[in-house]
Design a protein around this motif. Structure first.
Motif, mmCIF file in Angstrom:
data_model
loop_
_atom_site.group_PDB
_atom_site.id
_atom_site.type_symbol
_atom_site.label_atom_id
_atom_site.label_comp_id
_atom_site.label_asym_id
_atom_site.label_seq_id
_atom_site.Cartn_x
_atom_site.Cartn_y
_atom_site.Cartn_z
ATOM 1 N N ALA A 179 1.855 9.250 1.425
ATOM 2 C CA ALA A 179 1.900 10.202 0.312
ATOM 3 C C ALA A 179 1.933 11.637 0.822
ATOM 4 O O ALA A 179 2.695 12.474 0.312
ATOM 5 C CB ALA A 179 0.698 9.983 -0.606
ATOM 6 N N HIS A 216 4.678 5.676 -5.158
ATOM 7 C CA HIS A 216 4.943 5.659 -6.601
ATOM 8 C C HIS A 216 4.026 6.639 -7.331
ATOM 9 O O HIS A 216 4.490 7.440 -8.164
ATOM 10 C CB HIS A 216 4.740 4.250 -7.152
ATOM 11 C CG HIS A 216 4.788 4.189 -8.651
ATOM 12 N ND1 HIS A 216 5.969 4.284 -9.366
ATOM 13 C CD2 HIS A 216 3.786 4.077 -9.573
ATOM 14 C CE1 HIS A 216 5.691 4.227 -10.658
ATOM 15 N NE2 HIS A 216 4.382 4.098 -10.811
ATOM 16 N N TRP A 217 2.734 6.592 -7.024
ATOM 17 C CA TRP A 217 1.796 7.473 -7.712
ATOM 18 C C TRP A 217 1.999 8.934 -7.320
ATOM 19 O O TRP A 217 1.830 9.842 -8.148
ATOM 20 C CB TRP A 217 0.367 7.037 -7.450
ATOM 21 C CG TRP A 217 -0.023 5.872 -8.304
ATOM 22 C CD1 TRP A 217 -0.254 4.588 -7.912
ATOM 23 C CD2 TRP A 217 -0.184 5.884 -9.731
ATOM 24 N NE1 TRP A 217 -0.545 3.792 -8.996
ATOM 25 C CE2 TRP A 217 -0.513 4.564 -10.126
ATOM 26 C CE3 TRP A 217 -0.071 6.876 -10.705
ATOM 27 C CZ2 TRP A 217 -0.738 4.231 -11.459
ATOM 28 C CZ3 TRP A 217 -0.293 6.535 -12.032
ATOM 29 C CH2 TRP A 217 -0.629 5.229 -12.401
ATOM 30 N N LYS A 218 2.387 9.188 -6.086
ATOM 31 C CA LYS A 218 2.677 10.569 -5.670
ATOM 32 C C LYS A 218 3.861 11.116 -6.449
ATOM 33 O O LYS A 218 3.847 12.274 -6.914
ATOM 34 C CB LYS A 218 2.972 10.601 -4.166
ATOM 35 C CG LYS A 218 3.157 12.009 -3.597
ATOM 36 C CD LYS A 218 1.864 12.787 -3.646
ATOM 37 C CE LYS A 218 2.002 14.154 -2.987
ATOM 38 N NZ LYS A 218 0.742 14.932 -3.048
ATOM 39 N N VAL A 238 4.912 10.125 -9.435
ATOM 40 C CA VAL A 238 4.523 10.287 -10.841
ATOM 41 C C VAL A 238 3.649 11.529 -11.018
ATOM 42 O O VAL A 238 3.889 12.342 -11.923
ATOM 43 C CB VAL A 238 3.778 9.032 -11.344
ATOM 44 C CG1 VAL A 238 3.170 9.289 -12.718
ATOM 45 C CG2 VAL A 238 4.725 7.843 -11.391
ATOM 46 N N MET A 239 2.649 11.684 -10.158
ATOM 47 C CA MET A 239 1.705 12.794 -10.300
ATOM 48 C C MET A 239 2.367 14.148 -10.063
ATOM 49 O O MET A 239 2.045 15.133 -10.737
ATOM 50 C CB MET A 239 0.534 12.616 -9.330
ATOM 51 C CG MET A 239 -0.330 11.381 -9.600
ATOM 52 S SD MET A 239 -1.124 11.431 -11.226
ATOM 53 C CE MET A 239 -2.265 12.791 -11.001
ATOM 54 N N GLU A 240 3.299 14.213 -9.123
ATOM 55 C CA GLU A 240 3.945 15.482 -8.781
ATOM 56 C C GLU A 240 5.277 15.681 -9.505
ATOM 57 O O GLU A 240 5.900 16.727 -9.368
ATOM 58 C CB GLU A 240 4.172 15.563 -7.265
ATOM 59 C CG GLU A 240 2.913 15.433 -6.422
ATOM 60 C CD GLU A 240 1.988 16.626 -6.571
ATOM 61 O OE1 GLU A 240 2.433 17.672 -7.082
ATOM 62 O OE2 GLU A 240 0.809 16.515 -6.175
ATOM 63 N N ASN A 241 5.705 14.669 -10.251
ATOM 64 C CA ASN A 241 6.975 14.732 -10.984
ATOM 65 C C ASN A 241 8.149 15.004 -10.044
ATOM 66 O O ASN A 241 9.034 15.806 -10.342
ATOM 67 C CB ASN A 241 6.909 15.801 -12.081
ATOM 68 C CG ASN A 241 8.034 15.653 -13.098
ATOM 69 O OD1 ASN A 241 8.528 14.552 -13.351
ATOM 70 N ND2 ASN A 241 8.460 16.764 -13.680
ATOM 71 N N GLU A 264 12.578 8.119 -6.463
ATOM 72 C CA GLU A 264 12.151 6.789 -6.897
ATOM 73 C C GLU A 264 12.139 5.853 -5.696
ATOM 74 O O GLU A 264 12.931 6.015 -4.766
ATOM 75 C CB GLU A 264 13.083 6.228 -7.971
ATOM 76 C CG GLU A 264 14.502 5.961 -7.486
ATOM 77 C CD GLU A 264 15.353 5.272 -8.534
ATOM 78 O OE1 GLU A 264 14.806 4.927 -9.596
ATOM 79 O OE2 GLU A 264 16.564 5.084 -8.264
ATOM 80 N N GLN A 273 0.832 -1.197 0.000
ATOM 81 C CA GLN A 273 0.000 0.000 0.000
ATOM 82 C C GLN A 273 0.877 1.262 0.000
ATOM 83 O O GLN A 273 0.639 2.203 -0.758
ATOM 84 C CB GLN A 273 -0.919 0.003 1.214
ATOM 85 C CG GLN A 273 -1.936 1.143 1.214
ATOM 86 C CD GLN A 273 -2.773 1.148 2.491
ATOM 87 O OE1 GLN A 273 -2.230 1.070 3.585
ATOM 88 N NE2 GLN A 273 -4.078 1.232 2.344
ATOM 89 N N THR A 306 2.827 1.625 -3.416
ATOM 90 C CA THR A 306 1.955 2.090 -4.503
ATOM 91 C C THR A 306 1.621 3.568 -4.336
ATOM 92 O O THR A 306 1.669 4.342 -5.301
ATOM 93 C CB THR A 306 0.656 1.260 -4.529
ATOM 94 O OG1 THR A 306 0.979 -0.112 -4.737
ATOM 95 C CG2 THR A 306 -0.265 1.737 -5.641
ATOM 96 N N ALA A 307 1.296 3.973 -3.109
ATOM 97 C CA ALA A 307 0.940 5.378 -2.858
ATOM 98 C C ALA A 307 2.114 6.303 -3.143
ATOM 99 O O ALA A 307 1.949 7.378 -3.744
ATOM 100 C CB ALA A 307 0.469 5.542 -1.416
#
Length: 245
Positions: free
Chosen positions: A121, A22-24, A26-29, A33, A16, A19-20
């Motif tokens: 996140a 990773h998406w944070k 990606v979304m915020e650039n 990593e 959990q 994943t959270a």
């Protein structure tokens, strides 16, 4: 690229959080990593690169006879003295133990009160903002302590400093905030020479933020707010601005 490491022996929680985060990223650039999501301290330590400054999300209650989250934090502090530690725990009263181990944890994620992923996140957003502040040119940032926290505020956001009724305390004003800290206008005037002007014994204003001067009412408008203007302040302001009655 800032590496992020996760250590939690609960597979569901670890997944959990991974994943959270990773998406944070990606979304915020973010320039980050997830370098490793480990189930054990040994697995995490094997993945940590010496010399890199990382961000570590560590479970406190590891099911391991040799390691818990605090001992793992101590080893990570030895390898990465400036790394950021965030603890994941089922209990909200373990903060004192990080002080016992001198670990200086950035935050705590309590599993029972919130979902671990969204909390992680939000925490990463705060971590990234702190790291960006630290990377700023020191000459362009005003740093000070307030309570147990060190703050870094860009100089171009500061409108003025103001004395308070409390001895040796100063208020820092920006467009959206007001922060109290220990200091004196005399020390600040010397430290911030050239960019701020002492318009009154109680006010030190950003020269480039002065919008208007009321020479008759002895006031200046800075960022939409009024500061008092003394006789000495008038003389200095005339000299700086090259005008005035």
């Amino acid at each position: 690229m800032i590496p992020i490491y996760i250590c939690d022996d609960d597979d569901a929680v670890r997944q959990q959080i991974q994943t959270a985060l990773h998406w944070k990223i990606v979304m915020e650039n973010y320039d980050m990593e997830v370098a490793c999501a480990a189930a054990s301290a040994q697995e995490l330590l094997a993945a940590v690169e010496d010399g890199s400054r990382g961000v570590y999300f560590l479970d406190v209650e590891l099911k391991d006879k040799s390691w818990d989250g605090f001992l793992l934090g101590c080893e990570l502090r030895r390898r990465d003295p400036h790394g950021t530690l965030v603890y994941i725990t089922s209990y909200g009263d373990l903060a004192w133990r990080t002080f016992q181990y001198h670990l200086e944890a950035f935050d705590y994620i309590v599993k029972e009160t919130e979902q671990a992923g969204p909390s992680a996140a939000r925490c990463l957003e705060a971590v990234y903002a702190r790291l960006l502040d630290e990377r700023r040119d020191p000459a362009e940032v005003f740093s000070f302590r307030t309570g147990d926290e060190t703050r870094h505020i860009p100089l171009d956001e500061i409108l003025f400093f103001e004395t308070t009724p409390k001895a040796h305390h100063v208020l820092l004003h920006t467009a959206g905030s007001r922060v109290d800290f220990v200091g004196s206008l005399g020390e600040l005037e010397e430290k911030l020479d050239g960019r701020f002007i002492r318009v009154h014994r109680a006010y030190l204003a950003a020269l480039d933020k002065i919008e208007a001067v009321d020479w008759k009412r002895n006031k200046v408008r800075v960022g939409g707010r009024e500061c008092l203007l003394s006789r000495a302040g008038k003389a200095e302001l005339r000299r700086k601005l090259g005008g005035g009655p």
